[in-house]
Motif scaffolding. Structure first.
Motif, mmCIF file in Angstrom:
data_model
loop_
_atom_site.group_PDB
_atom_site.id
_atom_site.type_symbol
_atom_site.label_atom_id
_atom_site.label_comp_id
_atom_site.label_asym_id
_atom_site.label_seq_id
_atom_site.Cartn_x
_atom_site.Cartn_y
_atom_site.Cartn_z
ATOM 1 N N GLU A 1 0.834 -1.205 0.000
ATOM 2 C CA GLU A 1 0.000 0.000 0.000
ATOM 3 C C GLU A 1 0.870 1.256 0.000
ATOM 4 O O GLU A 1 0.587 2.223 -0.724
ATOM 5 N N ALA A 2 1.949 1.231 0.797
ATOM 6 C CA ALA A 2 2.852 2.391 0.854
ATOM 7 C C ALA A 2 3.516 2.623 -0.497
ATOM 8 O O ALA A 2 3.642 3.768 -0.960
ATOM 9 N N GLY A 3 3.960 1.549 -1.139
ATOM 10 C CA GLY A 3 4.577 1.680 -2.450
ATOM 11 C C GLY A 3 3.606 2.186 -3.491
ATOM 12 O O GLY A 3 3.943 3.041 -4.322
ATOM 13 N N GLY A 4 2.376 1.672 -3.445
ATOM 14 C CA GLY A 4 1.361 2.124 -4.388
ATOM 15 C C GLY A 4 1.029 3.590 -4.203
ATOM 16 O O GLY A 4 0.868 4.339 -5.180
ATOM 17 N N GLN A 5 0.934 4.019 -2.956
ATOM 18 C CA GLN A 5 0.657 5.434 -2.677
ATOM 19 C C GLN A 5 1.794 6.325 -3.167
ATOM 20 O O GLN A 5 1.561 7.413 -3.695
ATOM 21 N N PHE A 6 3.026 5.854 -2.990
ATOM 22 C CA PHE A 6 4.178 6.618 -3.463
ATOM 23 C C PHE A 6 4.111 6.796 -4.977
ATOM 24 O O PHE A 6 4.273 7.913 -5.489
ATOM 25 N N LEU A 7 3.874 5.711 -5.717
ATOM 26 C CA LEU A 7 3.818 5.821 -7.175
ATOM 27 C C LEU A 7 2.647 6.694 -7.616
ATOM 28 O O LEU A 7 2.790 7.524 -8.529
ATOM 29 N N ALA A 8 1.496 6.516 -6.971
ATOM 30 C CA ALA A 8 0.332 7.324 -7.337
ATOM 31 C C ALA A 8 0.622 8.812 -7.146
ATOM 32 O O ALA A 8 0.235 9.644 -7.981
ATOM 33 N N ALA A 9 1.312 9.151 -6.058
ATOM 34 C CA ALA A 9 1.656 10.550 -5.803
ATOM 35 C C ALA A 9 2.592 11.091 -6.878
ATOM 36 O O ALA A 9 2.470 12.252 -7.309
ATOM 37 N N GLN A 10 3.535 10.255 -7.334
ATOM 38 C CA GLN A 10 4.463 10.707 -8.373
ATOM 39 C C GLN A 10 3.766 10.846 -9.723
ATOM 40 O O GLN A 10 4.063 11.774 -10.492
ATOM 41 N N PHE A 11 2.828 9.943 -10.016
ATOM 42 C CA PHE A 11 2.046 10.083 -11.246
ATOM 43 C C PHE A 11 1.262 11.390 -11.217
ATOM 44 O O PHE A 11 1.211 12.128 -12.214
ATOM 45 N N ASP A 12 0.631 11.678 -10.085
ATOM 46 C CA ASP A 12 -0.157 12.906 -9.955
ATOM 47 C C ASP A 12 0.730 14.141 -10.100
ATOM 48 O O ASP A 12 0.356 15.117 -10.751
ATOM 49 N N ALA A 13 1.910 14.102 -9.473
ATOM 50 C CA ALA A 13 2.826 15.234 -9.550
ATOM 51 C C ALA A 13 3.288 15.468 -10.985
ATOM 52 O O ALA A 13 3.378 16.620 -11.453
ATOM 53 N N ALA A 14 3.583 14.386 -11.696
ATOM 54 C CA ALA A 14 4.017 14.514 -13.095
ATOM 55 C C ALA A 14 2.901 15.088 -13.959
ATOM 56 O O ALA A 14 3.139 15.924 -14.842
ATOM 57 N N SER A 15 1.683 14.647 -13.696
ATOM 58 C CA SER A 15 0.539 15.157 -14.451
ATOM 59 C C SER A 15 0.336 16.646 -14.200
ATOM 60 O O SER A 15 0.053 17.422 -15.126
ATOM 61 N N THR A 16 0.511 17.056 -12.941
ATOM 62 C CA THR A 16 0.366 18.473 -12.602
ATOM 63 C C THR A 16 1.424 19.312 -13.297
ATOM 64 O O THR A 16 1.141 20.404 -13.822
ATOM 65 N N ARG A 17 2.662 18.810 -13.345
ATOM 66 C CA ARG A 17 3.741 19.538 -14.007
ATOM 67 C C ARG A 17 3.462 19.705 -15.499
ATOM 68 O O ARG A 17 3.798 20.725 -16.106
ATOM 69 N N GLU A 18 2.857 18.697 -16.103
ATOM 70 C CA GLU A 18 2.549 18.784 -17.531
ATOM 71 C C GLU A 18 1.453 19.806 -17.810
ATOM 72 O O GLU A 18 1.497 20.530 -18.804
ATOM 73 N N ARG A 19 0.471 19.891 -16.887
ATOM 74 C CA ARG A 19 -0.608 20.860 -17.065
ATOM 75 C C ARG A 19 -0.177 22.284 -16.756
ATOM 76 O O ARG A 19 -0.679 23.244 -17.334
ATOM 77 N N HIS A 20 0.771 22.405 -15.793
ATOM 78 C CA HIS A 20 1.222 23.724 -15.364
ATOM 79 C C HIS A 20 2.754 23.766 -15.385
ATOM 80 O O HIS A 20 3.395 23.741 -14.335
ATOM 81 N N PRO A 21 3.361 23.802 -16.553
ATOM 82 C CA PRO A 21 4.841 23.773 -16.643
ATOM 83 C C PRO A 21 5.463 25.026 -16.035
ATOM 84 O O PRO A 21 4.863 26.070 -15.967
#
Length: 307
Positions: A287-307
Motif C-alpha cells: 500500500e505504501a509503495g502504491g501510494q508513493f507511485l500514485a503521488a508521483q504520477f499525480d505530480a508529473a501530471s500536474t507539471r505537464e498541465r502547469h509547466p
C-alpha cells in the motif's frame, strides 16, 4: 522470529535445501515457480515488446494512463512472470496502474548485458506505443530492482527521458557485495549469505563482466548520475544481508540531490511483499509503495498541465 515469518522461511528453505551442485538451472527455475506462483487477481495479456516477451497485468481499478514497468527478482538466474504474477498484480492494484511485466533473459544462458538490453528494448517499445515517460514508473524486487535502476542509468547516459518514479523491494544495487550488512545481518538472514550473492553475481557477469560498472551495480554510480534520477522509494526487510544495498544507495542518492526514501521494515525478510496473505506488513508495504507511485504520477501530471 515472527511465527508467520518463520513459517515462510521454512517453506523457502525447503526449496533451497533440495538444490545441490548438480541441480540443473531448469530444475531450480521450476522449483522457484512452484514455490512462489499463485493465481493473480488481474487481467493478463501476453505481448511482444520489440522481441522481448512481456505481459500486461491489470488489476481491477488500474488506470489506462498509468504504467509500471516491472522486473522480477531471482538473482538473474531464476524467477519468471509466473513466480511473480501475484506480486505484480498486487503492484497493479496498489498503484492503480497497468503493469508491464518484462520477461528478460536469464543467466547463465544469457549473461550481462542481455537483461539490460531487454529492459531497454521493452522501454522503447512502450514509448513507441505513445506512452509518455511521465506516465510511467519502474519497479522491481531483488535483482529486478537493481535492473530497474540500471535501466534508469542507461536511459540517462543515452540522453533519453526518464520515467516519473522508481519503487524497489530489497533491491540488489551492489554486485560487489561490499556492504556492512553482509556481516552485521549474517546471523539474522536465514537464506541470503554473501557467498551466495557473490556466486550469483559471478554467474550473471561471466568472466568478462565488471561488478563495479554502475550499469551492473547502480550503487557505484557517480553523484552526477544519481542526482538526476527521478523520485525513488526503496523498501527492505530488517533481517536482510542486503540492507546496505538500500541504505547506502539512498544515502548516496540523497547526498547527490535526488529524492530518495528508505523504509526498513522490522523483522521482515527478503522481498517480504510476496506474502501479503500471511504478513500484514507485506500488505502495508504494498500500500505504501502504491501510494508513493500514485503521488508521483499525480505530480508529473500536474507539471505537464502547469509547466
Amino acid at each position: 522470529m515472527n511465527p508467520a515469518v518463520q513459517a515462510i522461511v521454512q517453506r523457502v528453505s525447503q526449496t533451497y535445501g533440495r538444490w545441490r551442485r548438480d541441480t540443473t538451472v531448469a530444475q531450480m527455475r521450476a522449483d522457484w515457480d512452484a514455490l512462489f506462483s499463485a493465481r493473480a487477481e488481474a487481467l493478463v495479456e501476453a505481448v511482444d515488446a520489440n522481441g522481448v516477451p512481456c505481459q500486461w497485468i491489470c488489476a481491477p481499478g488500474a488506470r489506462e494512463n498509468r504504467v509500471v514497468v516491472y522486473f522480477h527478482g531471482g538473482g538473474f538466474q531464476v524467477g519468471s512472470l509466473a513466480s511473480h504474477a501475484e506480486l505484480m498484480a498486487d503492484v497493479s492494484s496498489a498503484a492503480q496502474a497497468r503493469v508491464l511485466a518484462v520477461d528478460y533473459r536469464l543467466a547463465p544462458e544469457h549473461r550481462y548485458p542481455a537483461a539490460l538490453d531487454d529492459a531497454l528494448s521493452a522501454w522503447r517499445w512502450l514509448s513507441g506505443q505513445g506512452v509518455k515517460p511521465s506516465q510511467v514508473a519502474v519497479a522491481g524486487d531483488s535483482a529486478g530492482g537493481g535492473l530497474a535502476l540500471s535501466l534508469l542509468l542507461a536511459l540517462q547516459a543515452r540522453g533519453e527521458p526518464l520515467p516519473s518514479a522508481f519503487w524497489g523491494m530489497s533491491a540488489w544495487t551492489d554486485l560487489t557485495a561490499s556492504g556492512s550488512s553482509y556481516e552485521t545481518r549474517s546471523a539474522l538472514d536465514p537464506i541470503h549469505q554473501r557467498p551466495m550473492i557473490v556466486a550469483m553475481a559471478r554467474n550473471y557477469l561471466g568472466a568478462e563482466g565488471n561488478a563495479r560498472d554502475p550499469l551492473v551495480s547502480p550503487l557505484l554510480a557517480t553523484p552526477a548520475q544519481l542526482g538526476a534520477l527521478p523520485p525513488m522509494l526503496l523498501q527492505v526487510g530488517e533481517r536482510e544481508t542486503v540492507v546496505s544495498d538500500s541504505e547506502d544507495f539512498v544515502l548516496k542518492a540523497r547526498l547527490a540531490g535526488a529524492q530518495a526514501e528508505l523504509q526498513i521494515w522490522p523483522e521482515m525478510i527478503h522481498v517480504f511483499q510476496q506474502f501479503p496473505a500471511e504478513l500484514p506488513e507485506a500488505q502495508q508495504a504494498l500500500e505504501a509503495g502504491g501510494q508513493f507511485l500514485a503521488a508521483q504520477f499525480d505530480a508529473a501530471s500536474t507539471r505537464e498541465r502547469h509547466p
